[in-house]
Design a protein around this motif. Structure first.
Motif, PDB file in Angstrom:
ATOM      1  N   SER B   3       0.862  -1.173   0.000  1.00 52.88           N
ATOM      2  CA  SER B   3       0.000   0.000   0.000  1.00 52.88           C
ATOM      3  C   SER B   3       0.897   1.220   0.000  1.00 52.88           C
ATOM      4  O   SER B   3       1.951   1.232   0.594  1.00 52.88           O
ATOM      5  CB  SER B   3      -0.895  -0.014   1.231  1.00 52.88           C
ATOM      6  OG  SER B   3      -0.243   0.600   2.304  1.00 52.88           O
ATOM      7  N   VAL B   4       0.453   2.213  -0.722  1.00 58.59           N
ATOM      8  CA  VAL B   4       1.338   3.339  -0.946  1.00 58.59           C
ATOM      9  C   VAL B   4       0.693   4.621  -0.495  1.00 58.59           C
ATOM     10  O   VAL B   4      -0.378   4.977  -0.932  1.00 58.59           O
ATOM     11  CB  VAL B   4       1.670   3.459  -2.441  1.00 58.59           C
ATOM     12  CG1 VAL B   4       2.439   4.746  -2.687  1.00 58.59           C
ATOM     13  CG2 VAL B   4       2.497   2.284  -2.861  1.00 58.59           C
ATOM     14  N   GLU B   5       1.363   5.272   0.392  1.00 63.73           N
ATOM     15  CA  GLU B   5       0.964   6.627   0.717  1.00 63.73           C
ATOM     16  C   GLU B   5       2.078   7.208   1.554  1.00 63.73           C
ATOM     17  O   GLU B   5       3.064   6.572   1.854  1.00 63.73           O
ATOM     18  CB  GLU B   5      -0.356   6.663   1.479  1.00 63.73           C
ATOM     19  CG  GLU B   5      -0.252   6.030   2.842  1.00 63.73           C
ATOM     20  CD  GLU B   5      -1.263   6.613   3.791  1.00 63.73           C
ATOM     21  OE1 GLU B   5      -2.250   7.191   3.344  1.00 63.73           O
ATOM     22  OE2 GLU B   5      -1.031   6.498   4.994  1.00 63.73           O
ATOM     23  N   ASN B   6       1.913   8.434   1.895  1.00 66.95           N
ATOM     24  CA  ASN B   6       2.974   9.095   2.634  1.00 66.95           C
ATOM     25  C   ASN B   6       2.306  10.088   3.542  1.00 66.95           C
ATOM     26  O   ASN B   6       1.349  10.739   3.183  1.00 66.95           O
ATOM     27  CB  ASN B   6       3.878   9.803   1.639  1.00 66.95           C
ATOM     28  CG  ASN B   6       5.088  10.408   2.321  1.00 66.95           C
ATOM     29  OD1 ASN B   6       5.022  10.784   3.494  1.00 66.95           O
ATOM     30  ND2 ASN B   6       6.167  10.499   1.614  1.00 66.95           N
ATOM     31  N   ILE B   7       2.826  10.195   4.723  1.00 74.60           N
ATOM     32  CA  ILE B   7       2.270  11.159   5.663  1.00 74.60           C
ATOM     33  C   ILE B   7       2.260  12.543   5.043  1.00 74.60           C
ATOM     34  O   ILE B   7       1.365  13.335   5.221  1.00 74.60           O
ATOM     35  CB  ILE B   7       3.085  11.164   6.980  1.00 74.60           C
ATOM     36  CG1 ILE B   7       2.562  12.208   7.943  1.00 74.60           C
ATOM     37  CG2 ILE B   7       4.541  11.382   6.756  1.00 74.60           C
ATOM     38  CD1 ILE B   7       1.240  11.936   8.514  1.00 74.60           C
ATOM     39  N   ASN B  10       3.215  12.978  -0.553  1.00 77.23           N
ATOM     40  CA  ASN B  10       4.164  13.327  -1.586  1.00 77.23           C
ATOM     41  C   ASN B  10       3.730  12.716  -2.900  1.00 77.23           C
ATOM     42  O   ASN B  10       3.932  11.548  -3.163  1.00 77.23           O
ATOM     43  CB  ASN B  10       5.514  12.772  -1.143  1.00 77.23           C
ATOM     44  CG  ASN B  10       6.613  13.212  -2.047  1.00 77.23           C
ATOM     45  OD1 ASN B  10       6.354  13.668  -3.155  1.00 77.23           O
ATOM     46  ND2 ASN B  10       7.829  13.088  -1.580  1.00 77.23           N
TER      47      ASN B  10
END
Ligand SMILES: Nc1ncnc2c1ncn2[C@@H]1O[C@H](COP(=O)(O)OP(=O)(O)OP(=O)(O)O)[C@@H](O)[C@H]1O
Ligand SMILES: [Mg+2]
Lengths: 376, 581
Positions: B3-7, B10
């Motif tokens: 799963s891909v995300e960033n705080i 970005n």
């Protein structure tokens, strides 16, 4: 346990090319070890740590923890920070001011996927709080703690989640000197007791040497040397490392050749010919810099008792500074000035002749970058 | 696992797959679309309308430049422009002079009654503009104005001393009305000015006057210029004063001309739109220069984070004069207006104070108000609208601010600009734009209370942005990051860390928006229909019907309610708000 391979992290900049804050960072940390990223301000330590945490998204490389890939540019994997289960202590501590001490420490347990009962949470939190000696403050407002207590609370909050990896970003830098010394021991004790794999960021070499199993020295976004504190201190591989860690004498010289009797390289320097320890391979005529720590320059009023294969020479006391625990002598050998750190009982007056002895093991020859490249 | 995300959200590394299912993206996307819709769409319709002929059943609307031609060919337009600029500049200067003097007195002198005055300075904010104007009509109209009557009695003449129905009268009333805002702006400016800069000039041997001219004035220039532009824009947008004081004697400014064009028969919305666009260009220019000055003023900014040692000038005996000025100001802005309303509310028919009138004091007007048919609906509508729009605005802008300040999404600064667009829209222009928009696209919103809700939310978005930005920039990023490291999802960390920490700012902004929503008149006047009146509209209608006594009773009740509300909210905020960190 933790493997970082070819990590690159950039920050976009308003104009011009992006800032390459971490370049090709590669290292490995075995389970339960205390690993330190050390370097001057702006060298990319925080960036590297935040990339491991998942708070920055690298542009390339791979990060594997316990066999779980948390980031890989090749496999297009990026686990968000809240699913990594790493504990982190921030430089500002980031204690939530609207919560009590207990609530701060309990937060990680409350938000995790696997629900725990209030009773379980209470027990766990109290155990961690007592490990950092904060149990009597549990119901206090978090803002009503002293700096050192806040620091311990931040640590407790990171520990309560039983993290796979503990990340610490200059956690002691906001404390005063006395407290810093005490917390340094505390930190070391807790880390060793729990056997937590820890990545520690600091620009304070003393802290790094005192705490770490292993140190990576960084400069301008790159790791320049990885080794145990002793290796880094005694056998720096570059001038930068020798200079950054402790004080040292740099003596420029040229390699004369191998000394057959001792098997060491002989180097011609302004302070006379000397036998040296070589970390990298040398060759005759190569330009090198010899690094020797002041405390490894032994001084005598009488001719030095010659040991086999020790470098000896003599000079004249040019300056001396009494510092209590020791005396610093500046010794003129021909045109060259050598710094020596001696026992305070040495009282040779300025202008007198003084004898010098240096163990070749401590005289580290570092090839100059340009000539090293030519030789390679 | 991938799963891909960033705080930090970005997004620029576009080669990595993005998981759409994350509720965070849905929330953020939704908020961005709402803000874009609110800020942009009505504006587009307004511009469109200004190029259309009025459509009738027989003649459909067509493209035209006629509206602009009509607006600019008439010599009246030049007069309109001159009037507007004269009115706005005069108002701004009066407000600025009064506000600066008061700010200097509270910040840099040892005037007595300072704390009391500070507490008092918030009260003018809760008096709706229309009530303030009406009370000044009671005070200074040529026929019934108490000031004239008192002077005539005293001097035994029948000369008219003050006439509120004039350009000077308009500037006087509006200038006093905006003085509290000038006071707040200049107080902030004085606080940001490090007195040690003046002290070091003194140590270099400069004279008092030299210091004032070469240091204080230079340092204060950006703040003064920026405040002037803000006040100028505010006054050129004013509606109540030109409508109540200017229209009866034929002094027209842009806002009253727009209102006239819509309310003439047949109503000429195209012409109103053309006027509105002109007004918009003026306000845009004002806001543009103001932001230029403010950003250039960065180099002057002396906010060092260290508390300044407040240096106050000992005024000696002059301090009684400055205290006197405080009292006169309080008299003009709060006490007299309120007393005159209170007086007239206690009469059966409007009459000036006299022994005879005193004997006729009654509470009849209050009884009338309570039984007045549209009052109940209006109070309920205003209540629902102010609470609803304040809550909506604060939550929406909290998310917008978070996106602007915390993510690295491209174009996030545009979002900030977008949410600030309503700042340049005068209330009347916004009302017109929203009216045109929802009349054109239909959807059954026009004529319901929802159209007022949309107008209020749009109008007060910039206020929400300001309150949220100020408190969010003070929120250290690591407080959220440590929540993420603790395993909290975006939503959890927003809900449990960000919002609670913003609470003081959120509450302050919420109170402010509730108040300005209750006061709102200039947008509502174009958007209300029977059944969706709000309190300011009821006051407006009572004025038009000549029900002065009832109006006064209603006004007194309204001011009292708002006062109690502000006090309670502040008490609650102190009691349950986040403790200072
Ligand atoms: N958010 C950012 N945007 C742009 N550039 C950044 C950002 N954060 C850091 N940098 C730049 O990246 C480089 C590395 O920064 P980093 O914070 O990793 O240094 P550091 O080694 O932790 O230094 P310090 O000891 O001062 O904390 C610096 O040149 C810095 O200016
Ligand atoms: Mg750092």
């Amino acid at each position: 346990m933790l493997t970082v391979k070819g990590l690159n992290t950039e920050y976009p900049s308003q104009k011009g090319p992006p800032v390459k804050a971490a370049q090709d960072v590669t290292f490995e940390v075995p389970a339960g070890k205390f690993f330190t990223l050390l370097g001057p301000s702006g060298c990319g330590k925080t960036t590297t740590l935040r990339s491991i945490a998942g708070l920055e998204r690298p542009v390339g490389g791979e990060i594997v923890v316990n066999g779980r890939t948390v980031y890989s540019s090749e496999k297009k994997i990026f686990i968000p920070p809240n699913q990594r289960n790493f504990g982190m202590v921030f430089q500002s501590y980031a204690i939530w001011p609207h919560m009590t001490v207990f609530a701060n420490a309990a937060f990680p347990l409350e938000v995790r996927k696997t629900k725990m009962t209030a009773q379980e949470i209470r027990e766990k939190v109290m155990r961690v709080l007592s490990a950092v000696a904060l149990e009597q403050y549990a119901d206090r407002e978090a803002t009503k703690l002293s700096g050192g207590q806040q620091q311990r609370l931040a640590l407790a909050r990171a520990l309560v989640m039983e993290p796979e990896l503990l990340l610490l970003d200059e956690p002691l830098s906001n404390l005063d000197a006395k407290l810093r010394d005490r917390m340094r021991f505390e930190l070391k004790r807790i880390q060793r007791e729990l056997g937590l794999t820890t990545i520690y960021v600091t620009h304070d070499q003393g802290e790094a040497l005192a705490l770490s199993h292993e140190i990576a020295v960084m400069n301008e976004g790159r790791i320049v040397q990885v080794g145990t504190p002793r290796e880094i201190y005694e056998h720096p591989r570059t001038k930068f490392v020798a200079d950054f860690i402790g004080t040292t004498n740099f003596i420029d010289g040229t390699v004369l050749g191998m000394d057959t009797a001792t098997g060491r390289w002989n180097v011609r320097t302004p302070a006379g010919d000397m036998l040296v320890h070589a970390v990298q391979t040398l060759a005759p005529n190569m330009a090198v810099t010899v690094s020797i720590r002041p405390e490894d320059v032994e001084v005598f009023e009488e001719a030095a008792p010659a040991g086999s294969g020790l470098n000896t020479t003599s000079g004249m006391v040019d300056q001396k500074v009494f510092l209590g625990d020791f005396v610093d002598f500046q010794i003129k050998i021909g045109e060259f000035t050598l710094l020596s750190r001696a026992h305070p009982s040495m009282r040779t007056p300025i202008g007198d002749k003084i004898h010098v002895r240096m163990n070749p093991e401590k005289c580290v020859a570092i090839p100059d970058i340009s000539s090293a490249r030519n030789a390679a | 696992m991938a799963s891909v995300e960033n705080i930090s959200g970005n997004l620029q590394t576009g080669d990595q797959p993005v998981v759409k299912a994350d509720p965070k993206w849905a929330i953020m996307g939704g908020v961005v679309s709402i803000v874009a819709w609110l800020a942009l769409v009505p504006l587009v319709f307004l511009i469109y309308q200004s190029f259309r002929t009025p459509g009738t059943a027989r003649k459909p609307a067509i493209w035209t430049l006629g509206n602009y031609f009509e607006a600019y060919s008439s010599p009246d337009t030049l007069l309109l422009f001159a009037n507007s600029v004269q009115f706005a500049a005069g108002t701004a200067i009066l407000a600025l002079v009064v506000g600066t003097a008061l700010a200097w007195m509270t910040e840099r002198t040892n005037t007595p009654l300072k704390p009391l005055f500070y507490a008092l300075s918030i009260i003018p904010l809760i008096i709706p503009g229309i009530l303030f104007v009406v009370s000044w009509i009671f005070l200074a109209s040529p026929k019934i104005g108490l000031i004239n009557l008192a002077l005539q009695n005293l001097l035994g003449t029948d000369k008219v001393y003050v006439d509120i129905y004039s350009m000077a009268g308009m500037i006087w009333v509006d200038g006093l009305h905006y003085a509290p805002i000038a006071f707040l702006l200049m107080t902030a400016a004085f606080r940001a000015m490090d007195p040690s800069l003046e002290e070091s000039a003194m140590m270099s041997g400069a004279s008092m006057w030299g210091i004032f001219r070469r240091i204080t004035l230079k340092l204060a220039f950006p703040a003064v210029a920026a405040s002037f532009l803000i006040l100028f824009v505010r006054s050129i947008e004013s509606f109540e004063v030109p409508a109540l004081l200017g229209l009866p004697v034929g002094i027209q400014v842009f806002t009253s001309a727009i209102y006239d064009a819509i309310h003439s028969y047949p109503s000429n919305i195209g012409l109103a739109a053309a006027y509105a666009i002109t007004l918009l260009v003026i306000t845009m220019g004002g806001i543009y220069f103001q932001s230029r000055i403010t950003s250039q003023g960065g180099k002057y900014s002396t906010v060092t984070g260290k508390g300044f040692r407040p240096r106050t000038i000992d005024l000696g005996r002059w301090k009684y004069l400055t205290a006197g000025i405080f009292l006169v100001y309080a008299l003009m802005v709060v006490i007299l207006p309120f007393l005159v309303l209170l007086w007239s509310s206690l009469q059966k028919f409007y009459s000036v104070p006299s022994m005879e009138a005193l004997r006729n004091v009654s509470l009849a007007a209050y009884v009338t108000i309570i039984n007045y048919p549209s009052v109940g609906t209006a109070v309920w509508n205003s209540f629902i609208l102010s609470i609803g729009s304040a809550t909506t605005v604060m939550v929406l802008t909290a998310v917008v601010c978070w996106i602007v300040l915390r993510t690295k999404i491209r174009g996030r600064f545009l979002l900030d600009q977008l949410a600030s667009i309503p700042l340049v829209l005068p209330g009347l222009v916004m009302g017109l734009a929203i009216m045109v928009c929802y009349l054109t696209i239909g959807g059954g919103i026009y004529g319901t209370i929802w159209i007022l809700f949309i107008a209020y939310v749009t109008r007060f978005l910039p206020y929400g942005m300001r309150y949220n930005t100020t408190s969010m920039v003070q929120l250290h990023k690591e407080l959220e990051e440590s929540a993420a490291m603790s395993g909290a999802s975006w939503f959890t960390s927003f809900w449990r860390i960000v919002l609670p920490l913003l609470k003081p700012g959120l509450l302050a902004g919420w109170i402010y928006i509730v108040i300005v929503s209750v006061r709102e008149l200039s947008s509502s006047i174009l958007l209300y229909s029977p059944g969706t009146e709000v309190v300011s509209i009821v006051i407006w209608e009572m004025w038009q019907n000549g029900q002065y006594v009832e109006l006064s009773a209603f006004g007194v009740m309204l001011i009292a309610t708002l006062f109690v509300f502000v006090m309670t909210a502040q008490w609650i905020g102190k009691r349950f708000g986040v403790k200072e960190t």
